[in-house]
Enzyme design. Structure first.
Site, PDB file in Angstrom:
ATOM      1  N   LYS A  33     159.428  49.498  15.448  1.00  0.00           N
ATOM      2  CA  LYS A  33     158.182  49.998  14.858  1.00  0.00           C
ATOM      3  C   LYS A  33     157.318  50.718  15.887  1.00  0.00           C
ATOM      4  O   LYS A  33     156.700  51.733  15.579  1.00  0.00           O
ATOM      5  CB  LYS A  33     157.394  48.858  14.209  1.00  0.00           C
ATOM      6  N   THR A  34     157.256  50.200  17.136  1.00  0.00           N
ATOM      7  CA  THR A  34     156.430  50.835  18.170  1.00  0.00           C
ATOM      8  C   THR A  34     156.955  52.239  18.465  1.00  0.00           C
ATOM      9  O   THR A  34     156.183  53.192  18.584  1.00  0.00           O
ATOM     10  CB  THR A  34     156.436  49.990  19.461  1.00  0.00           C
ATOM     11  N   ASP A 228     148.726  48.726  13.388  1.00  0.00           N
ATOM     12  CA  ASP A 228     149.905  47.878  13.551  1.00  0.00           C
ATOM     13  C   ASP A 228     149.568  46.444  13.132  1.00  0.00           C
ATOM     14  O   ASP A 228     148.397  46.061  13.096  1.00  0.00           O
ATOM     15  CB  ASP A 228     150.344  47.924  15.020  1.00  0.00           C
ATOM     16  N   GLU A 229     150.587  45.658  12.844  1.00  0.00           N
ATOM     17  CA  GLU A 229     150.432  44.241  12.467  1.00  0.00           C
ATOM     18  C   GLU A 229     149.399  44.072  11.343  1.00  0.00           C
ATOM     19  O   GLU A 229     148.550  43.185  11.362  1.00  0.00           O
ATOM     20  CB  GLU A 229     150.012  43.403  13.687  1.00  0.00           C
ATOM     21  N   GLN A 259     156.101  37.994   9.020  1.00  0.00           N
ATOM     22  CA  GLN A 259     155.568  37.600  10.316  1.00  0.00           C
ATOM     23  C   GLN A 259     154.057  37.345  10.267  1.00  0.00           C
ATOM     24  O   GLN A 259     153.379  37.394  11.284  1.00  0.00           O
ATOM     25  CB  GLN A 259     155.886  38.663  11.372  1.00  0.00           C
ATOM     26  N   ARG A 595     162.656  36.288  18.232  1.00  0.00           N
ATOM     27  CA  ARG A 595     162.264  36.688  19.593  1.00  0.00           C
ATOM     28  C   ARG A 595     163.497  36.874  20.465  1.00  0.00           C
ATOM     29  O   ARG A 595     163.429  37.503  21.528  1.00  0.00           O
ATOM     30  CB  ARG A 595     161.381  35.621  20.263  1.00  0.00           C
TER      31      ARG A 595
END
Length: 651
Positions: A33-34, A228-229, A259, A595
């Protein structure tokens, strides 16, 4: 342009090329995504959009720094741009809180606050709440300042101010106490010309909502908005997002419903679920290809999260290798579990895995103690997230010197450092100073106070003319702290080293003008998070809560304490855990699994001592959610401790 998009998959390209109108990117863990956001920003600039009209908001300073550096590098190295992009033209990349600081400083005169307002961190706010309790004639020892502060913080996150809370409070004893203390707390903030963390967002949202000229100014300034998020936004962050969107509705939000793990601090999953209702013309792009983890890890994560009902169905996939099975260890007690984790980490390090690529994740902070002991016994370097650099006394003292010099009306800062180092100014003297009785003091004492004030004036002059690092170095010497630490005890030597590290940190802002540099330094110092303590220069296995691991990735991940009541966490209440809370616990486990790049270990203890009480446990339901074909039991027997195979244990 085609070359620019060659390194993206089909869905990532789709997100990058949709430049006009609202866009919802549902990005699974490790789905790039980044990279997608950064490429989208570059594509916008290539299409002729002014870089300075692009805003990107992330949730941590670490993520903002990485995004800022990535975008800057891309724009500076892109030969297809019409012209070089200068530093002042770069997209505005920040956290929500840093954005609030920026807007509030620019609009400080409209709000009637000083541009150099102090920012109260959690510790500052807690002290102010204690002071407010005393002002209300209440005992801080019996009225839980932390609990009162948490309620105030949550209310502010819901876009509520004191007057609204007081008018709609339930009327019970504790609600009345909160209202009374909140009222005094706001007086203390006003007296000190300070804002707390939540004010940075609340006051920004209210300003944008109530002042059309300010709202229009920022809507025209940032025509393209990226957030974001988005699944972790609370009510006030959601409001800021909507208020910044102009008529063209060019808003791109990125998030993953699976998430969402921060409801306890006000994050509302409804914000991302309702995006298509807020923006009916929105395009939705699903990023499901994972570039981080093995097939085994992803298959496990998919099966685990599939049980949740509050979600949008997606299935992560990867072209990575099948990978190793999930390791499962059952220990006799928490000591046995910690020994296993430390020994396995040591094995991986001997095999060539860098310690920084190994993480031990746990649900509750208290679990770290026994893990630390095991790592120390095995002489394995580790870094524990939780003890923040900017929360150390010597660092807070130095920052208070700077804040008091720039904002002498902040009594909290003045009280903190007026007798640091010891100037012979006692508590009774300090009380008289701040109650307006300074004239009654003896000439010798008044002379000491005048010398202190002169020092603050010199620091203020330095701050307005010199580089931030030079100002901090001047404070260390001019305050007399350097001299005291040089000739003090062993811990004083460490304090001096930390002070020098603060000077090095301030050096990051030396390229800015003195005023801009100091403002940026103070804002970042106040807004540091757990992840900002992670240093690539410090080697060691990372020990942290699952919450703190969000956004990070490691080659090897241990997930400890998988016991019913601990993870998933069981509230000690009559009601127990709600279905919504149960789903969030499962999302938390999903975050922990994803992770890892190559290997995951799950562990639990049959017996665990929590707060002095020993209890017998059954494994977490999450352990049984992992299909047998993906699991291999780990053998590790401590001397003198018998082990039974997993299937033979009588729970």
């Amino acid at each position: 342009m085609a070359q620019n998009l060659d390194n993206l998959n089909e869905k990532q390209r789709e997100a990058v090329l949709h430049t006009d109108g609202p866009l919802l990117i549902l990005a699974g863990a490790g789905a790039g995504k980044t990279k997608t956001i950064a490429e989208r920003i570059r594509h916008l600039v290539r299409q002729g959009v002014a870089p300075s009209s692009i805003l990107a908001i992330t949730f941590t300073n670490k993520a903002a720094k990485e995004m800022r550096e990535r975008v800057s590098k891309m724009l500076s190295e892109d030969k297809d741009l019409n012209r070089p992009v200068s530093m002042h033209e770069r997209p505005f990349v920040s956290t929500f809180h840093a954005l609030g600081v920026h807007i509030l400083r620019e609009q400080s005169t409209k709000l009637g606050i000083p541009r150099q307002f102090a920012i109260f961190d959690r510790d500052d706010s807690k002290k102010a709440i204690k002071e407010a309790l005393v002002q209300c004639g209440l005992d801080p020892k019996t009225h839980e300042p932390d609990r009162i502060l948490s309620i105030i913080s949550k209310e502010k996150g819901r876009d509520t101010i004191y007057e609204e809370y007081a008018g709609h409070a339930e009327g019970g004893y504790f609600s009345n106490v909160v209202g009374e203390v909140w009222h005094e707390y706001e007086k203390i903030l006003k007296r000190d010309r300070a804002l707390d963390f939540d004010d940075l967002l609340l006051k920004t949202a209210r300003l944008l909502r109530n002042d059309l000229s300010v709202r229009s100014y920022y809507q025209k300034t940032w025509e393209y908005i990226h957030i974001d998020e988005y699944q972790d936004t609370n009510r006030v962050q959601y409001e800021i997002s909507k208020l910044l969107v102009g008529e063209k509705r060019n808003i791109c939000v990125v998030g993953d419903i699976d998430q969402n793990i921060y409801s306890w601090r006000g994050a509302d999953i409804k914000n991302i679920l309702a995006f298509e209702k807020d923006y009916s013309e929105a395009k939705v792009v699903l990023l499901e290809e994972n570039y981080r983890s093995t097939k085994t890890i992803l298959n496990t994560a998919n099966i685990v999260i599939e049980k949740n009902k509050i979600r949008r169905k997606k299935n992560l996939f990867t072209s990575n290798a099948e990978g190793e099975k999930i390791g499962l260890f059952q220990g006799y007690d928490e000591v046995s579990e910690a020994e296993f984790i430390a020994s396995k980490a040591q094995e991986h390090i001997k095999e060539g895995v860098p310690p920084t690529e190994i993480a031990v994740l746990y649900r509750a902070n208290f679990q770290s103690r026994v893990l630390e002991e095991a790592f120390m016994q095995h002489q394995i370097p580790y870094q524990l997230l939780g003890t923040r650099f900017f929360e150390r006394k010597e660092i807070k003292d130095l920052v208070s010197y700077l804040r008091a010099a720039l904002n002498p009306e902040c009594l909290s800062d003045m009280k903190r450092i007026i007798n640091v180092p010891d100037r012979g100014i006692g508590k009774a003297t300090i009380a008289k100073i701040f109650s307006g009785e300074e004239e009654s003091l003896a000439p010798g004492v008044r002379s000491k106070i005048n010398s202190f004030r002169k020092l603050l004036e010199e620091i203020a002059k330095k701050a307005h003319a010199a580089k931030p690092s030079e100002t901090l170095a001047f404070i260390i010497v001019g305050s007399g702290l350097e001299e005291e630490w040089k000739h003090g005890k062993e811990e004083d030597a460490e304090r001096l080293l930390n002070a020098y590290e603060l000077v090095a940190f301030a050096g990051r802002y030396d390229h800015l003008s003195p005023e801009e540099g100091i403002e940026a330094f103070l804002a970042d110092a106040a807004l540091q998070s757990d992840q900002d303590e992670l240093s690539e220069e410090k080697t060691g296995v990372r020990l942290m809560t699952v919450h703190a691991s969000k956004g990070l990735e490691f080659n090897v991940v241990f997930i400890a304490g998988l016991e019913d009541g601990l993870f998933p966490h069981q509230k000690i209440t009559k009601e127990g855990i709600s279905p919504e809370e149960a789903e969030e616990e499962r999302r938390l486990f999903y975050v922990a699994i994803t992770r890892a790049r190559k290997k995951v270990y799950l562990s639990y203890a049959q017996v665990r001592t929590i707060f002095g009480r020993k209890g017998v446990n059954i494994p977490s339901e999450f352990v049984f959610d992992v299909p047998e074909e993906y699991v291999e039991e780990e053998e590790f027997a401590e001397e003198g401790i018998p082990r039974k195979p997993l299937l033979e244990i009588d729970f």
